[in-house]
Design an enzyme around this catalytic site. Structure first.
Site, PDB file in Angstrom:
ATOM      1  N   LYS A 207      40.411 -23.591 -39.598  1.00  0.00           N
ATOM      2  CA  LYS A 207      40.167 -22.888 -40.874  1.00  0.00           C
ATOM      3  C   LYS A 207      39.081 -23.334 -41.795  1.00  0.00           C
ATOM      4  O   LYS A 207      38.385 -22.581 -42.706  1.00  0.00           O
ATOM      5  CB  LYS A 207      41.681 -22.799 -41.721  1.00  0.00           C
ATOM      6  CG  LYS A 207      42.606 -21.759 -40.807  1.00  0.00           C
ATOM      7  CD  LYS A 207      43.922 -21.837 -41.410  1.00  0.00           C
ATOM      8  CE  LYS A 207      44.877 -21.197 -40.722  1.00  0.00           C
ATOM      9  NZ  LYS A 207      46.335 -21.479 -40.992  1.00  0.00           N
TER      10      LYS A 207
ATOM     11  N   LYS B 221      38.761 -10.883 -26.184  1.00  0.00           N
ATOM     12  CA  LYS B 221      40.011 -10.767 -26.425  1.00  0.00           C
ATOM     13  C   LYS B 221      40.295  -9.841 -27.621  1.00  0.00           C
ATOM     14  O   LYS B 221      39.407  -9.592 -28.685  1.00  0.00           O
ATOM     15  CB  LYS B 221      40.451 -12.226 -27.109  1.00  0.00           C
ATOM     16  CG  LYS B 221      41.936 -12.370 -27.748  1.00  0.00           C
ATOM     17  CD  LYS B 221      41.890 -13.599 -28.391  1.00  0.00           C
ATOM     18  CE  LYS B 221      43.270 -13.992 -28.938  1.00  0.00           C
ATOM     19  NZ  LYS B 221      43.441 -13.687 -30.459  1.00  0.00           N
TER      20      LYS B 221
ATOM     21  N   LYS C 194      41.806  -8.512 -34.526  1.00  0.00           N
ATOM     22  CA  LYS C 194      41.248  -7.785 -35.790  1.00  0.00           C
ATOM     23  C   LYS C 194      39.744  -8.391 -36.229  1.00  0.00           C
ATOM     24  O   LYS C 194      38.939  -7.552 -36.462  1.00  0.00           O
ATOM     25  CB  LYS C 194      42.103  -8.045 -36.830  1.00  0.00           C
ATOM     26  CG  LYS C 194      43.445  -7.382 -36.847  1.00  0.00           C
ATOM     27  CD  LYS C 194      44.059  -7.789 -38.410  1.00  0.00           C
ATOM     28  CE  LYS C 194      44.975  -8.891 -38.105  1.00  0.00           C
ATOM     29  NZ  LYS C 194      45.722  -9.332 -37.170  1.00  0.00           N
TER      30      LYS C 194
HETATM   31  P1  ADP Z   1      44.231 -11.309 -34.660  1.00  0.00           P
HETATM   32  O1  ADP Z   1      43.385 -12.177 -33.672  1.00  0.00           O
HETATM   33  O2  ADP Z   1      44.207  -9.835 -34.382  1.00  0.00           O
HETATM   34  O3  ADP Z   1      43.986 -11.701 -36.161  1.00  0.00           O
HETATM   35  P2  ADP Z   1      46.693 -12.825 -35.060  1.00  0.00           P
HETATM   36  O4  ADP Z   1      45.936 -14.052 -34.787  1.00  0.00           O
HETATM   37  O5  ADP Z   1      47.023 -12.544 -36.341  1.00  0.00           O
HETATM   38  O6  ADP Z   1      45.579 -11.648 -34.490  1.00  0.00           O
HETATM   39  O7  ADP Z   1      47.838 -13.074 -34.003  1.00  0.00           O
HETATM   40  C1  ADP Z   1      49.217 -12.630 -34.151  1.00  0.00           C
HETATM   41  C2  ADP Z   1      50.097 -12.680 -32.899  1.00  0.00           C
HETATM   42  O8  ADP Z   1      49.765 -11.932 -32.060  1.00  0.00           O
HETATM   43  C3  ADP Z   1      49.666 -14.326 -32.334  1.00  0.00           C
HETATM   44  O9  ADP Z   1      51.066 -14.514 -31.958  1.00  0.00           O
HETATM   45  C4  ADP Z   1      48.766 -14.127 -31.359  1.00  0.00           C
HETATM   46  O10 ADP Z   1      49.178 -14.975 -30.216  1.00  0.00           O
HETATM   47  C5  ADP Z   1      49.181 -12.463 -30.816  1.00  0.00           C
HETATM   48  N1  ADP Z   1      47.763 -12.045 -30.418  1.00  0.00           N
HETATM   49  C6  ADP Z   1      46.923 -11.768 -30.991  1.00  0.00           C
HETATM   50  N2  ADP Z   1      45.944 -11.057 -30.305  1.00  0.00           N
HETATM   51  C7  ADP Z   1      46.327 -11.227 -28.839  1.00  0.00           C
HETATM   52  C8  ADP Z   1      45.816 -10.596 -27.766  1.00  0.00           C
HETATM   53  N3  ADP Z   1      44.491 -10.047 -27.691  1.00  0.00           N
HETATM   54  N4  ADP Z   1      46.625 -11.049 -26.598  1.00  0.00           N
HETATM   55  C9  ADP Z   1      47.635 -11.491 -26.646  1.00  0.00           C
HETATM   56  N5  ADP Z   1      48.331 -11.992 -27.911  1.00  0.00           N
HETATM   57  C10 ADP Z   1      47.518 -11.670 -28.924  1.00  0.00           C
END
Ligand code: ADP
Ligand code: TRP
Length: 320
Positions: free
Chosen positions: A110, A189, A192
């Site tokens: 971070k 992957k 967001k």
């Molecule tokens: P983002 O990458 O969209 O910001 P987050 O980091 O907020 O998503 O992830 C929130 C939860 O969703 C976590 O537990 C993460 O492991 C899961 N997650 C996010 N993106 C994926 C993905 N593409 N495939 C599987 N799990 C995911």
């Protein structure tokens, strides 16, 4: 067995979040006594707009309830409705070596990404530890990125027990496998931060539009195709039954199947799966009182455990 997991309120739920985090947590819910909470104290480390925090918190609550969280089995609550957690965090801070936190990848990442370094960000894993230990959870389902934080929680719990006597159960992580990584519209992957998501509760037309724009190669309809290297099939397999998946894979290999057609079928699968949840979410959004009631009951349940734990902790360290 007690199971606990926290979810940061951070925006719209996408297919990756749903399959990678929400579904596994809801599946585990059946296996024991569950505590699922919305980590709004943690969200203060990244959200500084009060209205966004309130809205995102309500969004997560609606998402979980619409996706079928069982409110009879599970205590579902807002982290901030269990203030014992912050008291416990302070007490645990005193058995937390600086070095343990300095080694955390998530903190270092971070900072590297440009977030201002402050005490909240640094102490984040101690707050997670307090979430877990306050309700004496045995199992903590999390994504890979959180594994180190659960190790921190175990270290802190052991250190406390060594110093003050056996107060805490030592929690274990339950890590979701890599197989669950959901690809995004562009094949990276789904995330967001890459802007390549399909939102579970997005408008049906918009979802269909996104599916139709999934990137593919330029093979003609007649040509045989390889399902395993196709982005559209990667989505299809996640939502299809085993039978549908095998059938589609052989249609790919035979040729005579256009990507546009597969996308249409994928959009239908998506609708069949998520349209009922979208409807349920809409109903709940029109009845915020029901949601508040669930969260209030959840917090009462979690607090009753946290109060018991804190009584023992306060006595153990000499505060009471
Ligand atoms: P983002 O990458 O969209 O910001 P987050 O980091 O907020 O998503 O992830 C929130 C939860 O969703 C976590 O537990 C993460 O492991 C899961 N997650 C996010 N993106 C994926 C993905 N593409 N495939 C599987 N799990 C995911
Ligand atoms: N930090 C976790 C995440 O971003 C959310 C969280 C907060 C959590 N407290 C927790 C997860 C306790 C498990 C246990 O995903």
């Amino acid at each position: 067995m007690r199971i606990l997991s926290g979810i940061q309120p951070s925006g719209k739920l996408h297919l990756g979040n749903y399959l990678g985090m929400m579904k596994p947590v809801l599946d585990l819910e059946q296996k024991g006594e569950s505590f699922i909470f919305i980590a709004n104290y943690h969200a203060l480390t990244s959200v500084d707009d009060p209205e966004s925090l309130r809205l995102n918190t309500m969004d997560v609550a609606l998402d979980f309830l619409a996706c079928g969280l069982n409110t009879d089995r599970t205590a579902f609550y807002r982290q901030s409705d269990v203030p014992e957690v912050t008291e416990l965090m302070w007490i645990l801070s005193n058995v937390t070596p600086m070095g343990l936190l300095e080694r955390c990848h998530s903190y270092k990442d971070k900072i590297a990404r440009g977030l201002a370094s402050n005490h909240g960000l640094f102490a984040y894993p101690v707050l997670m530890t307090a979430d877990i230990l306050a309700v004496q959870s045995d199992l903590v389902p999390v994504g890979r990125d959180q594994k180190q934080h659960i190790e921190v929680a175990r270290d802190i719990a052991m250190k406390f027990n060594n110093q003050y006597g056996e107060v805490f159960r030592i929690p274990e992580a339950s890590i979701q496998s890599d197989a669950a990584i959901v690809p995004g519209l562009d094949g990276r992957k789904m995330s967001k931060s890459y802007g390549n998501t399909i939102d579970i509760f997005g408008d049906a037309k918009e979802v269909k539009g996104k599916i139709m724009r999934i990137v593919t190669d330029s093979k003609s309809v007649e040509e045989p195709k390889d399902p395993d290297s196709c982005n559209v099939f990667a989505f299809y397999r996640l939502l299809a039954t085993d039978e549908q998946r095998e059938d589609m894979a052989s249609r790919y290999k035979e040729g005579g199947l256009g990507y546009g057609h597969v996308k249409k079928e994928l959009a239908e699968l998506f609708e069949a799966r998520f349209a009922p949840l979208r409807e349920k979410r809409r109903e709940l959004a029109g009845n915020p009182g029901i949601v508040e009631d669930v969260l209030r009951r959840g917090a009462e349940r979690a607090r009753s455990e946290a109060v018991k734990t804190l009584e023992r902790v306060r006595y153990a360290v000499g505060l009471a």
